[in-house]
Design a protein around this motif. Structure first.
Motif, PDB file in Angstrom:
ATOM      1  N   GLN A 111       7.072  -0.855   3.207  1.00  0.00           N
ATOM      2  CA  GLN A 111       6.336   0.381   3.476  1.00  0.00           C
ATOM      3  C   GLN A 111       5.532   0.831   2.258  1.00  0.00           C
ATOM      4  N   VAL A 112       6.062   0.594   1.053  1.00  0.00           N
ATOM      5  CA  VAL A 112       5.319   0.919  -0.160  1.00  0.00           C
ATOM      6  C   VAL A 112       4.027   0.095  -0.206  1.00  0.00           C
ATOM      7  N   ALA A 113       4.155  -1.190   0.064  1.00  0.00           N
ATOM      8  CA  ALA A 113       2.980  -2.075   0.053  1.00  0.00           C
ATOM      9  C   ALA A 113       1.952  -1.626   1.092  1.00  0.00           C
ATOM     10  N   GLN A 114       2.417  -1.330   2.299  1.00  0.00           N
ATOM     11  CA  GLN A 114       1.498  -0.884   3.354  1.00  0.00           C
ATOM     12  C   GLN A 114       0.864   0.451   3.002  1.00  0.00           C
ATOM     13  N   GLY A 115       1.648   1.318   2.343  1.00  0.00           N
ATOM     14  CA  GLY A 115       1.125   2.619   1.941  1.00  0.00           C
ATOM     15  C   GLY A 115       0.027   2.521   0.898  1.00  0.00           C
ATOM     16  N   PHE A 116       0.031   1.414   0.151  1.00  0.00           N
ATOM     17  CA  PHE A 116      -1.021   1.177  -0.842  1.00  0.00           C
ATOM     18  C   PHE A 116      -2.030   0.137  -0.334  1.00  0.00           C
ATOM     19  N   ASN A 117      -2.192   0.116   0.997  1.00  0.00           N
ATOM     20  CA  ASN A 117      -3.259  -0.645   1.664  1.00  0.00           C
ATOM     21  C   ASN A 117      -3.123  -2.159   1.567  1.00  0.00           C
ATOM     22  N   ILE A 118      -1.883  -2.652   1.487  1.00  0.00           N
ATOM     23  CA  ILE A 118      -1.641  -4.083   1.607  1.00  0.00           C
ATOM     24  C   ILE A 118      -1.262  -4.320   3.063  1.00  0.00           C
ATOM     25  N   THR A 119      -2.203  -4.789   3.859  1.00  0.00           N
ATOM     26  CA  THR A 119      -2.023  -4.823   5.319  1.00  0.00           C
ATOM     27  C   THR A 119      -0.981  -5.843   5.774  1.00  0.00           C
ATOM     28  N   GLU A 120      -0.864  -6.964   5.071  1.00  0.00           N
ATOM     29  CA  GLU A 120       0.111  -7.994   5.442  1.00  0.00           C
ATOM     30  C   GLU A 120       0.975  -8.344   4.234  1.00  0.00           C
ATOM     31  N   PRO A 121       1.936  -7.500   3.904  1.00  0.00           N
ATOM     32  CA  PRO A 121       2.778  -7.750   2.734  1.00  0.00           C
ATOM     33  C   PRO A 121       3.643  -8.997   2.911  1.00  0.00           C
ATOM     34  N   PRO A 122       3.782  -9.819   1.879  1.00  0.00           N
ATOM     35  CA  PRO A 122       4.620 -11.026   1.967  1.00  0.00           C
ATOM     36  C   PRO A 122       6.080 -10.661   2.233  1.00  0.00           C
ATOM     37  N   HIS A 123       6.792 -11.562   2.893  1.00  0.00           N
ATOM     38  CA  HIS A 123       8.208 -11.330   3.171  1.00  0.00           C
ATOM     39  C   HIS A 123       9.066 -11.622   1.943  1.00  0.00           C
ATOM     40  N   ASP A 124       8.607 -12.567   1.135  1.00  0.00           N
ATOM     41  CA  ASP A 124       9.364 -12.921  -0.061  1.00  0.00           C
ATOM     42  C   ASP A 124       9.257 -11.808  -1.102  1.00  0.00           C
ATOM     43  N   PRO A 125      10.398 -11.275  -1.592  1.00  0.00           N
ATOM     44  CA  PRO A 125      10.373 -10.149  -2.539  1.00  0.00           C
ATOM     45  C   PRO A 125       9.552 -10.430  -3.800  1.00  0.00           C
ATOM     46  N   ALA A 126       9.701 -11.627  -4.359  1.00  0.00           N
ATOM     47  CA  ALA A 126       8.967 -11.964  -5.582  1.00  0.00           C
ATOM     48  C   ALA A 126       7.461 -11.950  -5.321  1.00  0.00           C
ATOM     49  N   ALA A 127       7.057 -12.531  -4.198  1.00  0.00           N
ATOM     50  CA  ALA A 127       5.634 -12.556  -3.854  1.00  0.00           C
ATOM     51  C   ALA A 127       5.128 -11.148  -3.567  1.00  0.00           C
ATOM     52  N   LEU A 128       5.976 -10.332  -2.941  1.00  0.00           N
ATOM     53  CA  LEU A 128       5.591  -8.952  -2.628  1.00  0.00           C
ATOM     54  C   LEU A 128       5.342  -8.157  -3.904  1.00  0.00           C
ATOM     55  N   PHE A 129       6.222  -8.301  -4.890  1.00  0.00           N
ATOM     56  CA  PHE A 129       6.032  -7.591  -6.153  1.00  0.00           C
ATOM     57  C   PHE A 129       4.760  -8.052  -6.860  1.00  0.00           C
ATOM     58  N   GLU A 130       4.462  -9.332  -6.754  1.00  0.00           N
ATOM     59  CA  GLU A 130       3.257  -9.863  -7.393  1.00  0.00           C
ATOM     60  C   GLU A 130       2.008  -9.269  -6.748  1.00  0.00           C
ATOM     61  N   VAL A 131       1.986  -9.235  -5.413  1.00  0.00           N
ATOM     62  CA  VAL A 131       0.845  -8.673  -4.689  1.00  0.00           C
ATOM     63  C   VAL A 131       0.717  -7.182  -4.963  1.00  0.00           C
ATOM     64  N   LEU A 132       1.857  -6.492  -4.985  1.00  0.00           N
ATOM     65  CA  LEU A 132       1.854  -5.053  -5.247  1.00  0.00           C
ATOM     66  C   LEU A 132       1.351  -4.753  -6.657  1.00  0.00           C
ATOM     67  N   SER A 133       1.789  -5.548  -7.628  1.00  0.00           N
ATOM     68  CA  SER A 133       1.332  -5.371  -9.008  1.00  0.00           C
ATOM     69  C   SER A 133      -0.169  -5.551  -9.119  1.00  0.00           C
ATOM     70  N   ALA A 134      -0.691  -6.552  -8.428  1.00  0.00           N
ATOM     71  CA  ALA A 134      -2.134  -6.807  -8.452  1.00  0.00           C
ATOM     72  C   ALA A 134      -2.890  -5.636  -7.826  1.00  0.00           C
ATOM     73  N   GLN A 135      -2.346  -5.093  -6.737  1.00  0.00           N
ATOM     74  CA  GLN A 135      -2.997  -3.956  -6.074  1.00  0.00           C
ATOM     75  C   GLN A 135      -2.997  -2.728  -6.966  1.00  0.00           C
ATOM     76  N   LEU A 136      -1.867  -2.466  -7.638  1.00  0.00           N
ATOM     77  CA  LEU A 136      -1.783  -1.309  -8.526  1.00  0.00           C
ATOM     78  C   LEU A 136      -2.747  -1.459  -9.707  1.00  0.00           C
ATOM     79  N   GLN A 137      -2.852  -2.674 -10.216  1.00  0.00           N
ATOM     80  CA  GLN A 137      -3.784  -2.922 -11.311  1.00  0.00           C
ATOM     81  C   GLN A 137      -5.226  -2.697 -10.850  1.00  0.00           C
ATOM     82  N   HIS A 138      -5.536  -3.151  -9.647  1.00  0.00           N
ATOM     83  CA  HIS A 138      -6.873  -2.948  -9.087  1.00  0.00           C
ATOM     84  C   HIS A 138      -7.174  -1.459  -8.933  1.00  0.00           C
ATOM     85  N   MET A 139      -6.193  -0.686  -8.460  1.00  0.00           N
ATOM     86  CA  MET A 139      -6.376   0.755  -8.294  1.00  0.00           C
ATOM     87  C   MET A 139      -6.587   1.416  -9.645  1.00  0.00           C
ATOM     88  N   HIS A 140      -5.831   0.985 -10.635  1.00  0.00           N
ATOM     89  CA  HIS A 140      -5.977   1.556 -11.978  1.00  0.00           C
ATOM     90  C   HIS A 140      -7.375   1.287 -12.540  1.00  0.00           C
TER      91      HIS A 140
END
Length: 260
Positions: A111-140
């Protein structure tokens, strides 16, 4: 049933459950003044709540943080949260999550990933954190301030709280700065004493408590809600009735609504 406020007995809640909607017309009201539904128009901002709202905005704008807002059930945490969101700065990107006891770490992070506009968050936790980190960096880099708000955070299971700790630890640098704000009941303090997540408490940069209203504020609270509901005339609540409502409710707004 005709309801006479001057014969009001705060210990008899059956009276409250049988009040007919006709009282609105009797007092010239256009809508129910004491509904439990959240409506920003009815928010009573006393000095304490105003101070906390301004602090909340200041801490969010100028600090990388994990902030906790606590208060007994019914003190107005959700109302404060809604006003905070309504008055958000243009550059704030808010992800708001309503937690519950069945929300494990996987569901929370999804839900955190979707809330930050990641429409298809990965199921794997490690991959999810990587995608989320990239999104947060992009927002910054786009000059946005990502803010994660979790309501009723005290209902989160331990593994979900541990995932919050991970987020707080790994997204506090300038490249992926993330503000996390937890709105919760005081029992969160006991939960954070658990050795498994005690380090989460160490990440808390600010905490604030929402106090109950005193008797004078209870009177103002009643007056404010009646005015918003359209009262144009004398309040049906005498000082004696206000005292009874205050004593019965303990100054908790949701309880004041019930008795009023």
């Amino acid at each position: 049933m005709t309801y006479d406020p001057h014969n009001y007995n705060p210990s008899n809640l059956d009276q409250l459950n049988n009040v007919e909607p006709g009282y609105l017309a009797a007092y010239g009201l256009t809508e129910a003044p004491f509904s439990q539904q959240h409506d920003d128009r009815f928010l009573y901002l006393n000095a304490a709540l105003t101070e906390r709202l301004e602090l909340l905005k200041h801490y969010t704008q100028y600090g990388n943080l994990l902030l906790i807002v606590t208060g007994e059930r019914g003190t107005g945490k959700s109302s404060l949260k809604q006003r905070f969101i309504k008055t958000a700065q243009e550059e704030w990107q808010i992800c708001e999550i309503q937690s519950h006891t069945m929300m494990d770490a996987s569901l929370l992070l999804k839900q955190v990933a979707q809330g930050f506009n990641i429409t298809e968050p990965p199921h794997d936790p490690a991959a999810l954190f990587e995608v989320l980190s990239a999104q947060l960096q992009h927002m910054h880099q786009a000059s946005y301030v990502p803010i994660l708000i979790i309501d009723d955070a005290h209902e989160l299971p331990q593994d979900a709280l541990q995932s919050l700790l991970y987020l707080a630890e790994h997204h506090s640098d300038q490249e992926t700065a993330l503000r996390i704000i937890l709105f919760c009941e005081p029992e969160i303090e006991i939960m954070l004493d658990d050795p498994a997540i005690h380090s989460l408490r160490e990440r808390v940069t600010h905490s604030m408590e929402i106090p109950s209203l005193d008797e004078a504020e209870t009177a103002e609270y009643l007056r404010h809600r009646l005015a918003v509901a359209g009262l144009d005339g004398t309040s049906p609540f005498t000082p004696k009735l206000i005292h009874k409502i205050f004593k019965a409710s303990g100054g908790i707004p949701s309880r004041i609504n019930e008795y009023a």
